[in-house]
Every structure is written in structure tokens, then in C-alpha cells.
Design an enzyme around this catalytic site. Sequence first.
Site, PDB file in Angstrom:
ATOM      1  N   CYS A   1      -3.836   2.347   5.407  1.00  0.00           N
ATOM      2  CA  CYS A   1      -2.791   1.682   3.916  1.00  0.00           C
ATOM      3  C   CYS A   1      -2.439   1.900   4.507  1.00  0.00           C
ATOM      4  O   CYS A   1      -1.602   0.971   3.427  1.00  0.00           O
ATOM      5  CB  CYS A   1      -3.270   3.017   3.276  1.00  0.00           C
ATOM      6  SG  CYS A   1      -4.230   4.294   3.305  1.00  0.00           S
TER       7      CYS A   1
ATOM      8  N   HIS B   1       2.253   3.234  -3.945  1.00  0.00           N
ATOM      9  CA  HIS B   1       1.602   2.999  -3.088  1.00  0.00           C
ATOM     10  C   HIS B   1       0.223   3.867  -4.816  1.00  0.00           C
ATOM     11  O   HIS B   1      -0.864   2.942  -4.420  1.00  0.00           O
ATOM     12  CB  HIS B   1       1.429   4.556  -1.933  1.00  0.00           C
ATOM     13  CG  HIS B   1       0.521   4.151  -1.175  1.00  0.00           C
ATOM     14  ND1 HIS B   1      -0.288   3.350  -0.593  1.00  0.00           N
ATOM     15  CD2 HIS B   1      -0.572   5.500  -0.948  1.00  0.00           C
ATOM     16  CE1 HIS B   1      -1.218   3.590  -0.295  1.00  0.00           C
ATOM     17  NE2 HIS B   1      -1.869   4.620  -0.076  1.00  0.00           N
TER      18      HIS B   1
ATOM     19  N   GLU C   1       4.589  10.810  -4.179  1.00  0.00           N
ATOM     20  CA  GLU C   1       5.641   9.388  -3.814  1.00  0.00           C
ATOM     21  C   GLU C   1       6.423   9.310  -5.034  1.00  0.00           C
ATOM     22  O   GLU C   1       7.635   8.796  -4.850  1.00  0.00           O
ATOM     23  CB  GLU C   1       4.311   8.153  -4.052  1.00  0.00           C
ATOM     24  CG  GLU C   1       5.165   6.733  -4.019  1.00  0.00           C
ATOM     25  CD  GLU C   1       4.291   5.594  -4.216  1.00  0.00           C
ATOM     26  OE1 GLU C   1       4.469   5.003  -3.909  1.00  0.00           O
ATOM     27  OE2 GLU C   1       3.290   6.233  -4.091  1.00  0.00           O
TER      28      GLU C   1
ATOM     29  N   LYS D   1      -2.896  -0.676  -7.936  1.00  0.00           N
ATOM     30  CA  LYS D   1      -4.295   0.218  -6.827  1.00  0.00           C
ATOM     31  C   LYS D   1      -5.448   0.378  -9.290  1.00  0.00           C
ATOM     32  O   LYS D   1      -6.153   0.776  -9.106  1.00  0.00           O
ATOM     33  CB  LYS D   1      -4.187   1.289  -6.834  1.00  0.00           C
ATOM     34  CG  LYS D   1      -3.857   0.640  -5.114  1.00  0.00           C
ATOM     35  CD  LYS D   1      -4.130   1.857  -4.077  1.00  0.00           C
ATOM     36  CE  LYS D   1      -3.656   1.984  -3.026  1.00  0.00           C
ATOM     37  NZ  LYS D   1      -1.478   0.974  -2.990  1.00  0.00           N
TER      38      LYS D   1
ATOM     39  N   HIS E   1      -8.190   0.554  -3.864  1.00  0.00           N
ATOM     40  CA  HIS E   1      -7.010   1.004  -2.967  1.00  0.00           C
ATOM     41  C   HIS E   1      -8.089   0.133  -1.990  1.00  0.00           C
ATOM     42  O   HIS E   1      -8.518  -0.061  -1.268  1.00  0.00           O
ATOM     43  CB  HIS E   1      -7.348   2.215  -2.385  1.00  0.00           C
ATOM     44  CG  HIS E   1      -6.428   2.341  -0.791  1.00  0.00           C
ATOM     45  ND1 HIS E   1      -5.990   1.476  -0.463  1.00  0.00           N
ATOM     46  CD2 HIS E   1      -5.386   3.431  -1.017  1.00  0.00           C
ATOM     47  CE1 HIS E   1      -4.883   2.050   0.255  1.00  0.00           C
ATOM     48  NE2 HIS E   1      -5.223   2.874   0.287  1.00  0.00           N
TER      49      HIS E   1
ATOM     50  N   PHE F   1      -2.375   7.447   5.633  1.00  0.00           N
ATOM     51  CA  PHE F   1      -3.584   8.152   6.540  1.00  0.00           C
ATOM     52  C   PHE F   1      -2.629   8.114   7.963  1.00  0.00           C
ATOM     53  O   PHE F   1      -2.127   6.933   8.510  1.00  0.00           O
ATOM     54  CB  PHE F   1      -4.824   8.357   7.362  1.00  0.00           C
ATOM     55  CG  PHE F   1      -6.287   8.255   6.199  1.00  0.00           C
ATOM     56  CD1 PHE F   1      -5.214   8.797   4.257  1.00  0.00           C
ATOM     57  CD2 PHE F   1      -7.526   8.728   6.286  1.00  0.00           C
ATOM     58  CE1 PHE F   1      -5.937   9.340   3.523  1.00  0.00           C
ATOM     59  CE2 PHE F   1      -8.065   9.170   4.956  1.00  0.00           C
ATOM     60  CZ  PHE F   1      -7.572   9.857   4.003  1.00  0.00           C
TER      61      PHE F   1
END
Length: 417
Positions: A167, A306, A317, A339, A344, A403
Site C-alpha cells: 500500500c 492512510h 496512525e 479512501k 483503497h 502491509f
Amino acid sequence: MKRVVITGMGVISPIGNSIEKFRDSLYQGKCGISLLELPESNDNIGIAVKVAGQVKDFNPEEFGLTKADTRRSDRFTHFALAASQQAMQDSGLVVGENIDADKLGVYIGSGIGGLETFVKQTKVMTDNGAKMVSPLFIPMMIGNIGGANVAIRFGAQGPCLTPISACATGTNAVGEAFLAIQRGDADAIIAGGTEAAINPIAIGGFQNARALSLAEDPNQACLPFDIRRGGFVMAEGAGVLIMEEYEHAIARGANIIAEVCGYGHTCDAHHVTAPSPDGIPASRAMRHALEQAGYKSGECLYVNAHGTGTHLNDSSETKAVKLAIGEDDARKAMISSTKSMTGHMIGAAGAVEAIVCALALKDGMVPPTIGLEQPDPECDLDYVPLKARKADVDIALSNSLGFGGHNACVVLRKFKN
């Protein structure tokens, strides 16, 4: 160090296949998530996921791809070419006219690559044997081929790199392009990310990892920072920026959209999918990027989070932002997760969100986090809920947390001579 500016942008996304449509959708808070459409019946193949951020009304021929081009390349390459075509037209760069071939680079990554091709050719192999596998299988499937095709299309013979960091891919591509131009390796780089992995096997894998939202209502599926959040929504598309050395851009009279000023990346070294719950490694990436960009307390800061809508991501986050800039500045910053509108886009997400930051700086408008009606007490910052907000943004931070623990952050500033 040389200055780096953005002189062109292009996007293929669930909320628009041009910068103009994408911008309008962002500020209107339009949700591009819809009911999942697959060739097979979802029930027959065990897919519990009901929604996705799928690209709509995409015609490759509108972006210069012939029917033969389309047959001989994967959908993730189609998206890369289409977004790059827009960005190059926007920038006005042409090899041989205002840039040398060996001074134009391509840094376009993909988190997953040509998965559609991989699945189709695996079935061919299983049903008919190796002799029937397409000779184009490998050059359609490999992750670098989107960027390679962009280089071929535009005659870019300069540095060419394909970041693959899940990502964080798109942000790493933008950040590494920034460093390359700073060093003088290129006068301009076509940078970004592309992804086309809305496929039963990918959805099955993410679903069984308990990462995806199982919501049935597209408007309530991706809920970053909301206490009701239950996972991310898979999406597809591409984002491409033309990043150019400042003096080169000025000399040719280019339209400068924003300036790229900082880049940081770290690894959680914690878990293959879960972020570090303390947010410390991610905060270091943010702090490094902001320090490089000369961020000062009190500046009007926008953070494109994110913000996936998973429980662990959004809480960690939030901690990371506070650690990076301090509690007081974190509470003054405007933060949103786009998002919530796009879903995503995996390897394309970071590049598309860098475009969001450039638009926010240029337009003086911060896009919202739609769907945020019940804030999680663990997520207690200003996430610009529900509606876009006018703001004279000085500096913008774009976060990508992938990830494997990959953290990547880029910082943009409003352009000033």
C-alpha cells in the site's frame, strides 16, 4: 539540492477518470464505492464481500490504446498508460522538443501487478497444459511492465524504477522520484502507481485475512476513524504525477501545480499485515519528511491520512501523527481520508493521494472524510468530517502505511517562486 515541482497530473479512479472529474468528486464528497461486480456470481465462489471501488466508464481507446494494445497488456497497464497520457498532456513535456530522452525517467509501481493475467493463464495451464500458455504471459503480468510501457510510449530513456511496497508503493514511487531529481539524475520523472486487482482470488485472500469490510451498503462500507469501521474496501485505478526540476520547468514556462519538499520512509518490523500499535516507526517517517520540508509549528497543515477504515490502522496512525508533530499541532492540523470516497487503491493509493494534496494546496480546499458520523474516541483529531473545508493550506503531508510494515510519507508545499 535541486528543487522539485509538479507540472502535470493524471488519474483513473472510482470517482473520476480525469483530474477535473476527480477534483469535483473530492470536494462534493462523492462516494465512488459501489456494489461489487465480478464475472462470476459472488455466492458461487464464496465471496462474502459486497462492495468495491471499481473504475467506471473506462475506455482505453480514449487514451491512445488500440484494441491490439489492450489485448496484449493487463488492465493495470491500461490504467498506468491512461493516467500517464493525461499527466504528460497536462505538463506539456515532449521528448525531443523540451526534454532530452535520457533526462526523462519513469517511476511507476504496482503493489500486485498483472493479477488478472496471472489468473487467466493459470486456468489455461490447468485446463490445457503448458503449450497453450500465452507467450505474452510474463510481459503482461510482471509488476514493472506498467512503467515499462509508459517509458516506451513517451520515449523516456532516463532512470526507470518500479517500487513494490504494497500500500506504500505509490508514495515510494513519488518519494524516490523526488530524490532522483534532487540529485540531478533526471530533469523530469513520470511517477506514480497503478493497480487492477479486483479479482475473486485477491478478494478471497484479503477477505480471509479479515482485512475487508463486509458492509452491504456502499455508502457505509469505508468508515475511516469512525467507531463503526470494519475493514477497508478494495479499489483500483492509477495516479501519475510529472515531477520536474524547478529550473527546467521555469525555463520552458511550465505551469507549476505544487512543490515536493520532503520524503520519509521506515519499516515497523512488527507484523506482516498489522501496523505497529504504538505508531512510533510511522511517526519517524512523517517527522523526517516534514523536517526535510522545513515544517514549522503554526503552519496550516493538511494531512492526507492512510486512513483505511481498519481498527488498527486508524488508531495507530492517529498516535503516529501526534508523535510526529506534537499533540498541539496535531489537534490544529486538518486530516482526512479520501479512501472514504475512493476505497483503497493499493499500489495506486499513495500517488492518487499525493494528487489530492497538490489539489488541496492549489485550490485552498481540504476534501472530507465522508461517512464519519460516530468518531472513535481513540481517533480524536480533526478529520474534516462529511464536508470539504475551505482553507489556505501551506503544507500537506501524504501518508501510506503498507502491509509488511512499510511506511512512506511525502510532503508538498504551495508553490512559491
